[in-house]
Motif scaffolding. Sequence first.
Motif, PDB file in Angstrom:
ATOM      1  N   PRO A  73     -11.544   7.016   7.911  1.00  0.00           N
ATOM      2  CA  PRO A  73     -10.852   5.794   7.458  1.00  0.00           C
ATOM      3  C   PRO A  73      -9.881   5.294   8.521  1.00  0.00           C
ATOM      4  O   PRO A  73      -9.342   6.070   9.312  1.00  0.00           O
ATOM      5  CB  PRO A  73     -10.110   6.234   6.196  1.00  0.00           C
ATOM      6  CG  PRO A  73     -10.046   7.715   6.257  1.00  0.00           C
ATOM      7  CD  PRO A  73     -11.171   8.183   7.133  1.00  0.00           C
ATOM      8  N   GLN A  74      -9.695   3.986   8.526  1.00  0.00           N
ATOM      9  CA  GLN A  74      -8.730   3.373   9.426  1.00  0.00           C
ATOM     10  C   GLN A  74      -7.322   3.828   9.029  1.00  0.00           C
ATOM     11  O   GLN A  74      -7.043   4.046   7.850  1.00  0.00           O
ATOM     12  CB  GLN A  74      -8.805   1.844   9.328  1.00  0.00           C
ATOM     13  CG  GLN A  74     -10.120   1.263   9.797  1.00  0.00           C
ATOM     14  CD  GLN A  74     -10.291   1.437  11.293  1.00  0.00           C
ATOM     15  OE1 GLN A  74      -9.349   1.389  12.058  1.00  0.00           O
ATOM     16  NE2 GLN A  74     -11.527   1.662  11.710  1.00  0.00           N
ATOM     17  N   PRO A  75      -6.431   3.985  10.001  1.00  0.00           N
ATOM     18  CA  PRO A  75      -5.062   4.370   9.649  1.00  0.00           C
ATOM     19  C   PRO A  75      -4.371   3.255   8.853  1.00  0.00           C
ATOM     20  O   PRO A  75      -4.620   2.073   9.085  1.00  0.00           O
ATOM     21  CB  PRO A  75      -4.386   4.588  10.998  1.00  0.00           C
ATOM     22  CG  PRO A  75      -5.239   3.891  12.000  1.00  0.00           C
ATOM     23  CD  PRO A  75      -6.621   3.831  11.432  1.00  0.00           C
ATOM     24  N   GLU A  76      -3.555   3.662   7.905  1.00  0.00           N
ATOM     25  CA  GLU A  76      -2.805   2.678   7.114  1.00  0.00           C
ATOM     26  C   GLU A  76      -1.624   2.156   7.916  1.00  0.00           C
ATOM     27  O   GLU A  76      -1.086   2.860   8.770  1.00  0.00           O
ATOM     28  CB  GLU A  76      -2.291   3.315   5.828  1.00  0.00           C
ATOM     29  CG  GLU A  76      -3.369   3.636   4.844  1.00  0.00           C
ATOM     30  CD  GLU A  76      -2.825   4.217   3.559  1.00  0.00           C
ATOM     31  OE1 GLU A  76      -3.520   4.106   2.561  1.00  0.00           O
ATOM     32  OE2 GLU A  76      -1.735   4.802   3.563  1.00  0.00           O
ATOM     33  N   PRO A  77      -1.190   0.938   7.612  1.00  0.00           N
ATOM     34  CA  PRO A  77       0.007   0.414   8.280  1.00  0.00           C
ATOM     35  C   PRO A  77       1.216   1.306   7.996  1.00  0.00           C
ATOM     36  O   PRO A  77       1.326   1.877   6.914  1.00  0.00           O
ATOM     37  CB  PRO A  77       0.201  -0.962   7.645  1.00  0.00           C
ATOM     38  CG  PRO A  77      -1.145  -1.333   7.117  1.00  0.00           C
ATOM     39  CD  PRO A  77      -1.788  -0.035   6.717  1.00  0.00           C
ATOM     40  N   GLN A  78       2.081   1.438   8.945  1.00  0.00           N
ATOM     41  CA  GLN A  78       3.330   2.183   8.759  1.00  0.00           C
ATOM     42  C   GLN A  78       4.335   1.239   8.108  1.00  0.00           C
ATOM     43  O   GLN A  78       5.199   0.673   8.765  1.00  0.00           O
ATOM     44  CB  GLN A  78       3.848   2.719  10.103  1.00  0.00           C
ATOM     45  CG  GLN A  78       2.920   3.717  10.742  1.00  0.00           C
ATOM     46  CD  GLN A  78       2.724   4.937   9.852  1.00  0.00           C
ATOM     47  OE1 GLN A  78       3.676   5.568   9.420  1.00  0.00           O
ATOM     48  NE2 GLN A  78       1.469   5.260   9.578  1.00  0.00           N
ATOM     49  N   ASP A  79       4.166   1.056   6.819  1.00  0.00           N
ATOM     50  CA  ASP A  79       4.890   0.044   6.062  1.00  0.00           C
ATOM     51  C   ASP A  79       5.236   0.636   4.702  1.00  0.00           C
ATOM     52  O   ASP A  79       4.375   1.225   4.051  1.00  0.00           O
ATOM     53  CB  ASP A  79       3.976  -1.176   5.919  1.00  0.00           C
ATOM     54  CG  ASP A  79       4.645  -2.392   5.358  1.00  0.00           C
ATOM     55  OD1 ASP A  79       5.872  -2.522   5.488  1.00  0.00           O
ATOM     56  OD2 ASP A  79       3.930  -3.238   4.791  1.00  0.00           O
ATOM     57  N   SER A  80       6.452   0.491   4.259  1.00  0.00           N
ATOM     58  CA  SER A  80       6.875   1.063   2.984  1.00  0.00           C
ATOM     59  C   SER A  80       6.593   0.097   1.835  1.00  0.00           C
ATOM     60  O   SER A  80       7.077  -1.042   1.845  1.00  0.00           O
ATOM     61  CB  SER A  80       8.370   1.370   3.030  1.00  0.00           C
ATOM     62  OG  SER A  80       8.819   1.770   1.763  1.00  0.00           O
ATOM     63  N   PRO A  81       5.843   0.527   0.819  1.00  0.00           N
ATOM     64  CA  PRO A  81       5.591  -0.346  -0.326  1.00  0.00           C
ATOM     65  C   PRO A  81       6.872  -0.806  -1.032  1.00  0.00           C
ATOM     66  O   PRO A  81       6.920  -1.921  -1.558  1.00  0.00           O
ATOM     67  CB  PRO A  81       4.751   0.534  -1.266  1.00  0.00           C
ATOM     68  CG  PRO A  81       4.091   1.509  -0.370  1.00  0.00           C
ATOM     69  CD  PRO A  81       5.102   1.782   0.721  1.00  0.00           C
ATOM     70  N   GLU A  82       7.906   0.022  -1.009  1.00  0.00           N
ATOM     71  CA  GLU A  82       9.151  -0.337  -1.686  1.00  0.00           C
ATOM     72  C   GLU A  82       9.771  -1.614  -1.112  1.00  0.00           C
ATOM     73  O   GLU A  82      10.525  -2.311  -1.787  1.00  0.00           O
ATOM     74  CB  GLU A  82      10.169   0.807  -1.612  1.00  0.00           C
ATOM     75  CG  GLU A  82       9.779   2.008  -2.445  1.00  0.00           C
ATOM     76  CD  GLU A  82       8.745   2.910  -1.756  1.00  0.00           C
ATOM     77  OE1 GLU A  82       8.644   2.904  -0.508  1.00  0.00           O
ATOM     78  OE2 GLU A  82       8.012   3.598  -2.483  1.00  0.00           O
TER      79      GLU A  82
END
Length: 71
Positions: free
Chosen positions: A7-16
Amino acid sequence: MAPIPTPQPEPQDSPEGYVGLDAPDAERRARARGWSTVRSLPPGAIVTMEYRAGRLNFEVRDGRVARAWKG
């Protein structure tokens, strides 16, 4: 036998960070930050529990993001 896809890496981004934002603005921001799928759901929606890399889920209440989570 075929190889197992990576799988592609997920963005380094906080859902909160999306909670409290206007839903259309939050969706645009999420896509701009690299989320491949953005799903907006009403409160209490029944959803499948499978984890999908690259997906960001929003629970939208009164046009604003009330909750956000990956998968």
